[in-house]
Design an enzyme around this catalytic site. Structure first.
Site, short mmCIF file in Angstrom:
data_model
loop_
_atom_site.label_atom_id
_atom_site.label_comp_id
_atom_site.label_asym_id
_atom_site.label_seq_id
_atom_site.Cartn_x
_atom_site.Cartn_y
_atom_site.Cartn_z
N SER A 1 0.84 -1.19 0.00
CA SER A 1 0.00 0.00 0.00
C SER A 1 0.88 1.25 0.00
O SER A 1 1.70 1.43 -0.89
CB SER A 1 -0.97 -0.04 1.18
N HIS B 1 -8.40 1.59 -1.08
CA HIS B 1 -8.21 0.74 -2.28
C HIS B 1 -9.53 0.28 -2.89
O HIS B 1 -9.67 -0.87 -3.30
CB HIS B 1 -7.31 -0.45 -1.93
#
Length: 298
Positions: A86, A189
Site C-alpha cells: 500500500s 483501495h
C-alpha cells in the site's frame, strides 16, 4: 537474491522511531520531511499515542519516512528487489531509484490527507476475512457489494465498502471463515477513494520519475515495472485499486529471492512472507540494534 519490503498502514506502533533519533542526521531529516509532508513526523514517531498515529493523514507519511530512514543504514547496493505494501510502495519506489526520497514523502503526505478526506465523505469500513474457500469468500463480498481491497495471501482477504455491508458480512461470514473488523478510517483501495486518486494525480504530475535501478514490484499485479513514468501512474492508481500482495509474494518466489529484510516498523510483512516463502531467510528491522543482522544478511 535479497529483497527489501516496506510496510503499510497498520504496522505503526507508538514510539517506534524513538531509538532511531540516536543516529546522526535522523532528527534533521525528520524535521525536513515534516515540512514536506505537512505533519510533525518527529512527534508522531516518538511521543504520539496509538489513536493519533492511526489517523490516515498522519500514518501514511510517517510510515514512508520510517522505511526510508531505516534503509539509509543498510547496504542497499546489495538489494536486488524492492516492494511495499500500500503506502509502502512510495518508499519502495524511492529505494528502487524511481522517486527521490523527498518526492516519496511529499506524495505520502498528499495521499494520506486526501484519503482521510475521502473517508469522511460517507461511512465506510474494512474487515479481514480469515480462512474459508477463496472463491466463496470473493463471491460473498460481491453479493454484499463489497470490494476485495487487499489480497494478502495466507488465507487473508480484506473486504472494504459500506459500513452496513461490512456488518452484514460479519453477521453471516462465508463457511469456515472468520471476520475481524479493522480499525481504519474507511474503504481504502476501492472506488470510494476516487477523489484522493484525482488529488494525488495532480501532485504527481509535477514529478519527473526516473527508471528503476532495482526490480520494483507493483501492488497492482505483482509485476516488475521497469519504466519510471509507468510506475508513478500505478502508484496513483493504487489508491483505488486492490493491493495484490499475494501476487507480489508470488513474484518474490518466482524471482528466486532467498532473503528478505522488512523495514521499520517491521513484522506484518515478515509474517506473511514466513508463511508464503518457505526456506527464505527473513530479518525484521525495528531498532538500530537490528541493523547488524540485516547487514550480515546482505
Amino acid at each position: 537474491m535479497l529483497a527489501v519490503l516496506a510496510p503499510g498502514q497498520g504496522a505503526q506502533k507508538p514510539g517506534f522511531l524513538e531509538p532511531w533519533l540516536a543516529l546522526p542526521g535522523t532528527d534533521a531529516r525528520l524535521r525536513w520531511w515534516s515540512t514536506l509532508s505537512g505533519v510533525d513526523l518527529r512527534h508522531l514517531g516518538t511521543a504520539a499515542d496509538a489513536d493519533e498515529i492511526k489517523d490516515t493523514a498522519k500514518t501514511q507519511p510517517l510510515l514512508v519516512a520510517a522505511a526510508l530512514l531505516t534503509a539509509e543504514h543498510l547496504h542497499m547496493d546489495d538489494v536486488a528487489v524492492v516492494a511495499g505494501h500500500s503506502v509502502g510502495e512510495l518508499a519502495a519506489a524511492a529505494l528502487g531509484g524511481v522517486l527521490t526520497t523527498d518526492a516519496a514523502v511529499t506524495l505520502a503526505g498528499v495521499r494520506g490527507r486526501e484519503m482521510a478526506a475521502a473517508c469522511a465523505v460517507e461511512p465506510t469500513a474494512m474487515a479481514a476475512v480469515l480462512g474459508g474457500d477463496e472463491n466463496e469468500v470473493l463471491a460473498a463480498l460481491d453479493a454484499h457489494g463489497l470490494y476485495p481491497a487487499n489480497r494478502n495471501g495466507a488465507g487473508q482477504i480484506v473486504a472494504a465498502g459500506a459500513v452496513e455491508a461490512i456488518e452484514k458480512l460479519a453477521a453471516a461470514p462465508p463457511a469456515k471463515a472468520r471476520i475481524i473488523t479493522l480499525q481504519v478510517a474507511g474503504a481504502f483501495h476501492t472506488p470510494y477513494m476516487a477523489p484522493a486518486e484525482t488529488a494525488l494525480a495532480a501532485t504527481a504530475a509535477g514529478i519527473t520519475p526516473t527508471h528503476p535501478t532495482k526490480i520494483v514490484l507493483s501492488n497492482l499485479d505483482g509485476a516488475a515495472v521497469d519504466h519510471g513514468p509507468t510506475l508513478l501512474t500505478r502508484l496513483v492508481r493504487q489508491v483505488t485499486a486492490p493491493v495484490r500482495w499475494d501476487l507480489c509474494m508470488r513474484s518474490l518466489a518466482d524471482l528466486g529471492v532467498t532473503a528478505v529484510i522488512e523495514l521499520a516498523p517491521a513484522g506484518t510483512l515478515a509474517g506473511l512472507a514466513k508463511r508464503a516463502l518457505k526456506g527464505v531467510e527473513i530479518v525484521t528491522v525495528n531498532t538500530p540494534d537490528d541493523l547488524a543482522k540485516a547487514r550480515d544478511l546482505a
